[in-house]
Write a protein that holds these residues in place. Structure first.
Motif, PDB file in Angstrom:
ATOM      1  N   HIS A  74       0.421  -0.869  -0.100  1.00 23.95           N
ATOM      2  CA  HIS A  74      -0.135   0.190  -0.121  1.00 23.95           C
ATOM      3  C   HIS A  74       0.963   1.283  -0.344  1.00 23.95           C
ATOM      4  CE1 HIS A  74      -3.271   2.780   0.565  1.00 23.95           C
ATOM      5  NE2 HIS A  74      -2.889   3.526   2.269  1.00 23.95           N
ATOM      6  N   ASP A  75       0.339   2.071  -0.829  1.00 24.65           N
ATOM      7  CA  ASP A  75       1.485   3.699  -0.615  1.00 24.65           C
ATOM      8  C   ASP A  75       0.503   4.181   0.047  1.00 24.65           C
ATOM      9  OD1 ASP A  75       2.659   5.657  -1.414  1.00 24.65           O
ATOM     10  OD2 ASP A  75       3.007   4.897  -2.999  1.00 24.65           O
ATOM     11  N   PRO A  76       0.703   4.894   0.540  1.00 28.35           N
ATOM     12  CA  PRO A  76      -0.655   5.615   1.723  1.00 28.35           C
ATOM     13  C   PRO A  76      -0.238   7.100   0.445  1.00 28.35           C
ATOM     14  CG  PRO A  76       0.945   5.407   3.004  1.00 28.35           C
ATOM     15  CD  PRO A  76       1.273   4.032   2.312  1.00 28.35           C
ATOM     16  N   LEU A  77       1.120   7.447   0.279  1.00 23.62           N
ATOM     17  CA  LEU A  77       1.510   8.608  -0.678  1.00 23.62           C
ATOM     18  C   LEU A  77       1.010   8.818  -1.882  1.00 23.62           C
ATOM     19  CD1 LEU A  77       4.410   9.751   1.697  1.00 23.62           C
ATOM     20  CD2 LEU A  77       1.994  10.386   2.487  1.00 23.62           C
ATOM     21  N   ALA A  78       0.862   8.062  -2.145  1.00 16.99           N
ATOM     22  CA  ALA A  78       0.462   8.103  -4.033  1.00 16.99           C
ATOM     23  C   ALA A  78      -0.868   9.312  -3.959  1.00 16.99           C
ATOM     24  CB  ALA A  78      -0.155   7.085  -4.354  1.00 16.99           C
ATOM     25  N   GLY A  79      -0.622   9.457  -4.719  1.00 13.59           N
ATOM     26  CA  GLY A  79      -1.483  11.233  -5.239  1.00 13.59           C
ATOM     27  C   GLY A  79      -1.066  12.570  -4.389  1.00 13.59           C
ATOM     28  N   GLY A  80       0.076  12.762  -3.596  1.00 13.00           N
ATOM     29  CA  GLY A  80       0.431  13.274  -2.793  1.00 13.00           C
ATOM     30  C   GLY A  80      -0.151  13.108  -1.553  1.00 13.00           C
ATOM     31  N   VAL A  81       0.269  14.327  -0.140  1.00 14.66           N
ATOM     32  CA  VAL A  81       0.275  14.119   0.897  1.00 14.66           C
ATOM     33  C   VAL A  81      -1.271  14.382   1.396  1.00 14.66           C
ATOM     34  CG1 VAL A  81       0.780  14.969   3.070  1.00 14.66           C
ATOM     35  CG2 VAL A  81       2.400  15.026   0.962  1.00 14.66           C
ATOM     36  N   PRO A  82      -2.605  12.754   1.803  1.00 14.18           N
ATOM     37  CA  PRO A  82      -3.213  12.755   2.314  1.00 14.18           C
ATOM     38  C   PRO A  82      -3.729  13.853   3.452  1.00 14.18           C
ATOM     39  CG  PRO A  82      -2.015  10.351   3.004  1.00 14.18           C
ATOM     40  CD  PRO A  82      -0.934  11.610   2.554  1.00 14.18           C
ATOM     41  N   GLU A  83      -4.421  14.852   3.201  1.00 12.60           N
ATOM     42  CA  GLU A  83      -5.302  15.666   3.489  1.00 12.60           C
ATOM     43  C   GLU A  83      -5.121  15.558   5.574  1.00 12.60           C
ATOM     44  OE1 GLU A  83      -5.799  19.500   4.395  1.00 12.60           O
ATOM     45  OE2 GLU A  83      -5.788  18.416   2.183  1.00 12.60           O
ATOM     46  N   ASP A  84      -5.198  14.880   6.074  1.00 13.32           N
ATOM     47  CA  ASP A  84      -5.013  14.252   7.956  1.00 13.32           C
ATOM     48  C   ASP A  84      -4.089  14.096   8.193  1.00 13.32           C
ATOM     49  OD1 ASP A  84      -4.277  11.593   5.854  1.00 13.32           O
ATOM     50  OD2 ASP A  84      -4.462  10.120   7.850  1.00 13.32           O
ATOM     51  N   LEU A  85      -2.636  13.938   7.321  1.00 11.85           N
ATOM     52  CA  LEU A  85      -1.730  14.341   7.960  1.00 11.85           C
ATOM     53  C   LEU A  85      -0.617  15.962   7.764  1.00 11.85           C
ATOM     54  CD1 LEU A  85       0.333  11.419   5.531  1.00 11.85           C
ATOM     55  CD2 LEU A  85      -0.332  11.444   8.152  1.00 11.85           C
ATOM     56  N   LEU A  86      -2.041  16.637   6.716  1.00 14.58           N
ATOM     57  CA  LEU A  86      -1.487  17.603   6.714  1.00 14.58           C
ATOM     58  C   LEU A  86      -2.970  19.308   7.820  1.00 14.58           C
ATOM     59  CD1 LEU A  86      -1.630  18.202   3.065  1.00 14.58           C
ATOM     60  CD2 LEU A  86       0.179  18.335   4.457  1.00 14.58           C
ATOM     61  N   THR A  87      -3.397  18.139   8.212  1.00 12.81           N
ATOM     62  CA  THR A  87      -4.278  18.655   9.382  1.00 12.81           C
ATOM     63  C   THR A  87      -3.579  18.660  10.629  1.00 12.81           C
ATOM     64  OG1 THR A  87      -6.100  17.211   8.358  1.00 12.81           O
ATOM     65  CG2 THR A  87      -6.562  18.525  10.755  1.00 12.81           C
ATOM     66  N   ALA A  88      -3.349  20.601  11.915  1.00 13.35           N
ATOM     67  CA  ALA A  88      -2.970  20.249  12.616  1.00 13.35           C
ATOM     68  C   ALA A  88      -3.756  19.458  13.941  1.00 13.35           C
ATOM     69  CB  ALA A  88      -2.085  21.785  12.808  1.00 13.35           C
TER      70      ALA A  88
END
Length: 142
Positions: A74-88
């Motif tokens: 599984h590639d969790p960063l396929a297509g960019g950085v997911p929004e949940d990893l960019l949420t403070a």
């Protein structure tokens, strides 16, 4: 043709590191800007979750690595950085708590900001070096 060159190897991972580092830098700068605001809670992105996603993404993009005959990696960063990893989210408090219930430390904020900045800059410099090697190969210079 160039898309396949730019999407192979470590360039996509370095790009995602730089994007994540930029978003985190803005969050950490906000912490420093609001250090004296009563009741303000420091916020941060989750570096451990991002590093784990980056590790999984690297493993998913290495031929034969982590593959099983039942499911592809599984590639969790396929297509960019997911929004949940960019949420403070609110950062847990430190050792010192002030009368308003906040746990703030200028030193900790500056250290975290500096460390993040250095990691982001390293990713950008590595991308630059890889682009320079690609340019040298295209122009047939050594």
């Amino acid at each position: 043709m160039f898309d396949s060159l730019l999407s192979a190897g470590s360039v996509p991972l370095l790009e995602r590191q730089a994007v994540w580092g930029e978003v985190r830098h803005n969050v950490l700068a906000g912490n420093l800007a609001n250090i004296d605001t009563p009741g303000y809670r420091p916020r941060d992105l989750d570096p451990k979750a991002f590093q784990e996603a980056l590790r999984q993404s690297a493993a998913a993009n290495v031929p034969g690595a982590g593959e099983s005959r039942y499911s592809p990696p599984h590639d969790p960063l396929a297509g960019g950085v997911p929004e949940d990893l960019l949420t403070a989210t609110d950062r847990p408090g430190g050792d010192l708590t002030f009368h308003d219930g906040s746990a703030r430390s200028v030193e900790r904020e500056v250290l975290t900001l500096t460390r993040n900045s250095m990691q982001r800059q390293a990713a950008i410099q590595l991308m630059g070096a890889q682009m320079a090697m690609l340019q040298a190969a295209i122009t047939e210079r050594a």
